[in-house]
Design a protein around this motif. Sequence first.
Motif, PDB file in Angstrom:
ATOM      1  N   ALA A 130       0.800  -1.228   0.000  1.00 23.10           N
ATOM      2  CA  ALA A 130       0.000   0.000   0.000  1.00 23.10           C
ATOM      3  C   ALA A 130       0.830   1.274   0.000  1.00 23.10           C
ATOM      4  O   ALA A 130       0.370   2.314  -0.467  1.00 23.10           O
ATOM      5  CB  ALA A 130      -0.947   0.011   1.196  1.00 23.10           C
ATOM      6  N   ARG A 131       2.050   1.214   0.539  1.00 24.66           N
ATOM      7  CA  ARG A 131       2.928   2.386   0.587  1.00 24.66           C
ATOM      8  C   ARG A 131       4.278   2.053  -0.018  1.00 24.66           C
ATOM      9  O   ARG A 131       4.804   0.954   0.169  1.00 24.66           O
ATOM     10  CB  ARG A 131       3.124   2.843   2.042  1.00 24.66           C
ATOM     11  N   ARG A 132       4.862   3.027  -0.702  1.00 24.81           N
ATOM     12  CA  ARG A 132       6.176   2.798  -1.295  1.00 24.81           C
ATOM     13  C   ARG A 132       7.246   2.538  -0.239  1.00 24.81           C
ATOM     14  O   ARG A 132       8.259   1.888  -0.514  1.00 24.81           O
ATOM     15  CB  ARG A 132       6.586   4.006  -2.140  1.00 24.81           C
ATOM     16  N   ALA A 133       7.022   3.053   0.957  1.00 23.01           N
ATOM     17  CA  ALA A 133       7.999   2.857   2.026  1.00 23.01           C
ATOM     18  C   ALA A 133       8.185   1.384   2.363  1.00 23.01           C
ATOM     19  O   ALA A 133       9.208   0.995   2.927  1.00 23.01           O
ATOM     20  CB  ALA A 133       7.576   3.627   3.272  1.00 23.01           C
ATOM     21  N   TYR A 134       7.196   0.548   2.014  1.00 22.29           N
ATOM     22  CA  TYR A 134       7.288  -0.889   2.276  1.00 22.29           C
ATOM     23  C   TYR A 134       7.983  -1.650   1.147  1.00 22.29           C
ATOM     24  O   TYR A 134       8.252  -2.841   1.289  1.00 22.29           O
ATOM     25  CB  TYR A 134       5.892  -1.486   2.469  1.00 22.29           C
ATOM     26  N   ALA A 444      -9.677 -10.953   5.048  1.00 24.56           N
ATOM     27  CA  ALA A 444      -9.428 -11.950   4.007  1.00 24.56           C
ATOM     28  C   ALA A 444     -10.027 -11.535   2.670  1.00 24.56           C
ATOM     29  O   ALA A 444      -9.454 -11.806   1.614  1.00 24.56           O
ATOM     30  CB  ALA A 444      -9.979 -13.304   4.437  1.00 24.56           C
ATOM     31  N   ARG A 445     -11.191 -10.868   2.735  1.00 27.96           N
ATOM     32  CA  ARG A 445     -11.839 -10.442   1.501  1.00 27.96           C
ATOM     33  C   ARG A 445     -11.774  -8.923   1.388  1.00 27.96           C
ATOM     34  O   ARG A 445     -11.768  -8.204   2.384  1.00 27.96           O
ATOM     35  CB  ARG A 445     -13.286 -10.910   1.476  1.00 27.96           C
ATOM     36  N   ALA A 446     -11.731  -8.453   0.174  1.00 21.28           N
ATOM     37  CA  ALA A 446     -11.651  -7.008  -0.044  1.00 21.28           C
ATOM     38  C   ALA A 446     -12.868  -6.316   0.550  1.00 21.28           C
ATOM     39  O   ALA A 446     -14.000  -6.812   0.425  1.00 21.28           O
ATOM     40  CB  ALA A 446     -11.561  -6.713  -1.539  1.00 21.28           C
ATOM     41  N   PRO A 447     -12.678  -5.192   1.213  1.00 18.63           N
ATOM     42  CA  PRO A 447     -13.815  -4.439   1.764  1.00 18.63           C
ATOM     43  C   PRO A 447     -14.781  -4.026   0.651  1.00 18.63           C
ATOM     44  O   PRO A 447     -14.381  -3.843  -0.508  1.00 18.63           O
ATOM     45  CB  PRO A 447     -13.142  -3.216   2.401  1.00 18.63           C
ATOM     46  N   GLU A 448     -16.016  -3.878   1.012  1.00 22.15           N
ATOM     47  CA  GLU A 448     -17.019  -3.479   0.024  1.00 22.15           C
ATOM     48  C   GLU A 448     -16.640  -2.141  -0.597  1.00 22.15           C
ATOM     49  O   GLU A 448     -16.279  -1.190   0.090  1.00 22.15           O
ATOM     50  CB  GLU A 448     -18.385  -3.363   0.705  1.00 22.15           C
ATOM     51  N   GLY A 449     -16.680  -2.098  -1.908  1.00 20.72           N
ATOM     52  CA  GLY A 449     -16.343  -0.878  -2.627  1.00 20.72           C
ATOM     53  C   GLY A 449     -14.871  -0.744  -2.976  1.00 20.72           C
ATOM     54  O   GLY A 449     -14.499   0.185  -3.721  1.00 20.72           O
ATOM     55  N   TRP A 450     -14.024  -1.663  -2.461  1.00 21.77           N
ATOM     56  CA  TRP A 450     -12.588  -1.560  -2.769  1.00 21.77           C
ATOM     57  C   TRP A 450     -12.330  -1.940  -4.223  1.00 21.77           C
ATOM     58  O   TRP A 450     -12.879  -2.925  -4.727  1.00 21.77           O
ATOM     59  CB  TRP A 450     -11.779  -2.478  -1.864  1.00 21.77           C
ATOM     60  N   GLU A 451     -11.523  -1.156  -4.895  1.00 19.94           N
ATOM     61  CA  GLU A 451     -11.125  -1.452  -6.260  1.00 19.94           C
ATOM     62  C   GLU A 451      -9.622  -1.298  -6.382  1.00 19.94           C
ATOM     63  O   GLU A 451      -9.041  -0.331  -5.874  1.00 19.94           O
ATOM     64  CB  GLU A 451     -11.820  -0.513  -7.255  1.00 19.94           C
ATOM     65  N   ALA A 452      -9.007  -2.243  -7.031  1.00 20.54           N
ATOM     66  CA  ALA A 452      -7.567  -2.153  -7.248  1.00 20.54           C
ATOM     67  C   ALA A 452      -7.280  -1.078  -8.287  1.00 20.54           C
ATOM     68  O   ALA A 452      -8.058  -0.892  -9.231  1.00 20.54           O
ATOM     69  CB  ALA A 452      -7.025  -3.492  -7.730  1.00 20.54           C
ATOM     70  N   PRO A 453      -6.181  -0.352  -8.140  1.00 21.03           N
ATOM     71  CA  PRO A 453      -5.809   0.611  -9.172  1.00 21.03           C
ATOM     72  C   PRO A 453      -5.344  -0.109 -10.425  1.00 21.03           C
ATOM     73  O   PRO A 453      -5.098  -1.324 -10.400  1.00 21.03           O
ATOM     74  CB  PRO A 453      -4.655   1.374  -8.512  1.00 21.03           C
ATOM     75  N   ALA A 454      -5.242   0.606 -11.508  1.00 21.12           N
ATOM     76  CA  ALA A 454      -4.742  -0.004 -12.746  1.00 21.12           C
ATOM     77  C   ALA A 454      -3.345  -0.575 -12.526  1.00 21.12           C
ATOM     78  O   ALA A 454      -2.985  -1.621 -13.060  1.00 21.12           O
ATOM     79  CB  ALA A 454      -4.726   1.022 -13.870  1.00 21.12           C
ATOM     80  N   ASP A 455      -2.540   0.119 -11.733  1.00 20.89           N
ATOM     81  CA  ASP A 455      -1.272  -0.377 -11.236  1.00 20.89           C
ATOM     82  C   ASP A 455      -1.005   0.354  -9.924  1.00 20.89           C
ATOM     83  O   ASP A 455      -1.807   1.175  -9.493  1.00 20.89           O
ATOM     84  CB  ASP A 455      -0.131  -0.176 -12.249  1.00 20.89           C
ATOM     85  N   TRP A 456       0.112   0.048  -9.276  1.00 15.34           N
ATOM     86  CA  TRP A 456       0.358   0.583  -7.928  1.00 15.34           C
ATOM     87  C   TRP A 456       1.382   1.719  -7.930  1.00 15.34           C
ATOM     88  O   TRP A 456       1.881   2.134  -6.870  1.00 15.34           O
ATOM     89  CB  TRP A 456       0.825  -0.518  -7.007  1.00 15.34           C
ATOM     90  N   SER A 457       1.712   2.252  -9.101  1.00 17.03           N
ATOM     91  CA  SER A 457       2.786   3.238  -9.190  1.00 17.03           C
ATOM     92  C   SER A 457       2.457   4.550  -8.489  1.00 17.03           C
ATOM     93  O   SER A 457       3.358   5.332  -8.157  1.00 17.03           O
ATOM     94  CB  SER A 457       3.144   3.516 -10.655  1.00 17.03           C
ATOM     95  N   ASN A 458       1.171   4.814  -8.265  1.00 15.43           N
ATOM     96  CA  ASN A 458       0.785   6.053  -7.594  1.00 15.43           C
ATOM     97  C   ASN A 458       0.549   5.871  -6.096  1.00 15.43           C
ATOM     98  O   ASN A 458      -0.042   6.735  -5.444  1.00 15.43           O
ATOM     99  CB  ASN A 458      -0.466   6.646  -8.248  1.00 15.43           C
ATOM    100  N   ALA A 459       1.012   4.776  -5.547  1.00 13.99           N
ATOM    101  CA  ALA A 459       0.858   4.532  -4.112  1.00 13.99           C
ATOM    102  C   ALA A 459       1.588   5.635  -3.343  1.00 13.99           C
ATOM    103  O   ALA A 459       2.638   6.116  -3.780  1.00 13.99           O
ATOM    104  CB  ALA A 459       1.409   3.164  -3.744  1.00 13.99           C
ATOM    105  N   PRO A 460       1.056   6.031  -2.196  1.00 18.33           N
ATOM    106  CA  PRO A 460       1.722   7.096  -1.414  1.00 18.33           C
ATOM    107  C   PRO A 460       3.048   6.631  -0.840  1.00 18.33           C
ATOM    108  O   PRO A 460       3.299   5.428  -0.699  1.00 18.33           O
ATOM    109  CB  PRO A 460       0.709   7.386  -0.299  1.00 18.33           C
ATOM    110  N   GLU A 461       3.864   7.610  -0.475  1.00 16.06           N
ATOM    111  CA  GLU A 461       5.142   7.286   0.162  1.00 16.06           C
ATOM    112  C   GLU A 461       4.894   6.631   1.513  1.00 16.06           C
ATOM    113  O   GLU A 461       5.611   5.769   1.932  1.00 16.06           O
ATOM    114  CB  GLU A 461       6.001   8.541   0.329  1.00 16.06           C
TER     115      GLU A 461
END
Length: 461
Positions: A130-134, A444-461
Amino acid sequence: MKKIIRISVLLCVFPALSILAERPNIVILLADDLGWADVGFHGSEIKTPNLDSLAQAGVQLKQFYVQPTCSPTRIALMTGRYPFRCGGHISVLRPWHQHGVPLDETLIAQVMKDAGYKTAITGKWHLGLARRAYWPTSRGFDLAHGCLGGAIDYFTHEGYDSLDWYDQDTIPLHEEGYSTDLIGTRASKIIIDHNFDQQPLFLYVPFNAPHSPYQAKEADIEKYSHIKDENRRIYCAMVDSMDQQIGNIIQSLKSKEVLENTLIFFASDNGGAGNSINLPYRGNKGTPYEGGVRVPSFIHWPKGLEGGRDFDRPLHIVDLFPTFTELAQGDIAKCKPLDGINFWPALAEGKAMPKRDIIHNAKDARGRGSIRSGDWKLILSKPERAPDGMPVADGKLMAELFNIKDDPYEQNNVVHQHPEMLETLWGRLKKRAPEIVSAAPYIARAPEGWEAPADWSNAPE
């Protein structure tokens, strides 16, 4: 001139000093969900000639343990600490989870980099998305290629309808090809491009094979046309493909004339899942039985380790951190207390292993989990259903005790015959309770309304 002569004399008298004087390159090869019996050197019908050759020329680790699932094992490898110390002991990281390996944990790549190694990863990370720091290049890796999450499509490189394939973490990579081939090709390129005269190399190659989805190239599947079960046939082809790429990595090391002084370590991240074979051991991925936590493994280092033999003392993947950083002359002073031990004196020189417990898992203050101490192994499950005292409920025993030396296949639960051992090991597990960091909420399951981004390159720092 006199100093040079003195050093030369010392190296002749004490050859071990010459190994330390020329630190090894280190290559860690990690399979994903590989069964105990799914390699040729354990008698499999799957063709793994490259792994077999390395294992037979190296030292096979007959009791090498990991965690029952993927992300926890990778935490243990990268930190040298049990995952319960940072809340990573429950299960794998999903793309909708907002946590990763805590940023105050020092990873092995950071120690290697500080010791002067070039550090690189190609393959599956699965330690926080979820974060680039990881991400790997924020945690000590100079070069990074592959997927940040898990269970990607081998051909489209998508996971959860999102592209999960990157160069240097942040650059979405629309790269054609089968992921196992691409991981092996990049590993070989890293080796070929590296200047070994300037610095040693630390290369981590975590394949996503043979984890689901079960996908393979037709040419590899055809080799196993005699197998009736389609999923098993594809699984065998996936392992075969991984072995081919390991062969290419070895050829690259040979072409650079550095194979002799390269320490190659191989293991699976946990026991095999659905289409694998863990026999003769009991259990599979996700369980604390031997089939879930004892995995095929070896170390190969022609210049520094006598090969062609087995090592039968219990080891755990947390042990790689202190062992490999010691060989690399790395400084672990800034690390949090390590759970692993440096097993090299025992492996290379036949010295006694320090006495210690191996924690397959520790889940809560009530002592739920699994521990190996000497020949004894205790598994405690669902103690919340048990009354105070012995974990027994409704006449069903919730504690399982095995003597692994006498009963490696865990067929005979001897908890009634050895109540004193139950109390001893259960007490040791409960003593770990203050060290257990509360796990981040596992969804275990994605929260309701969660959508994956097209890719993760815009993840926050």
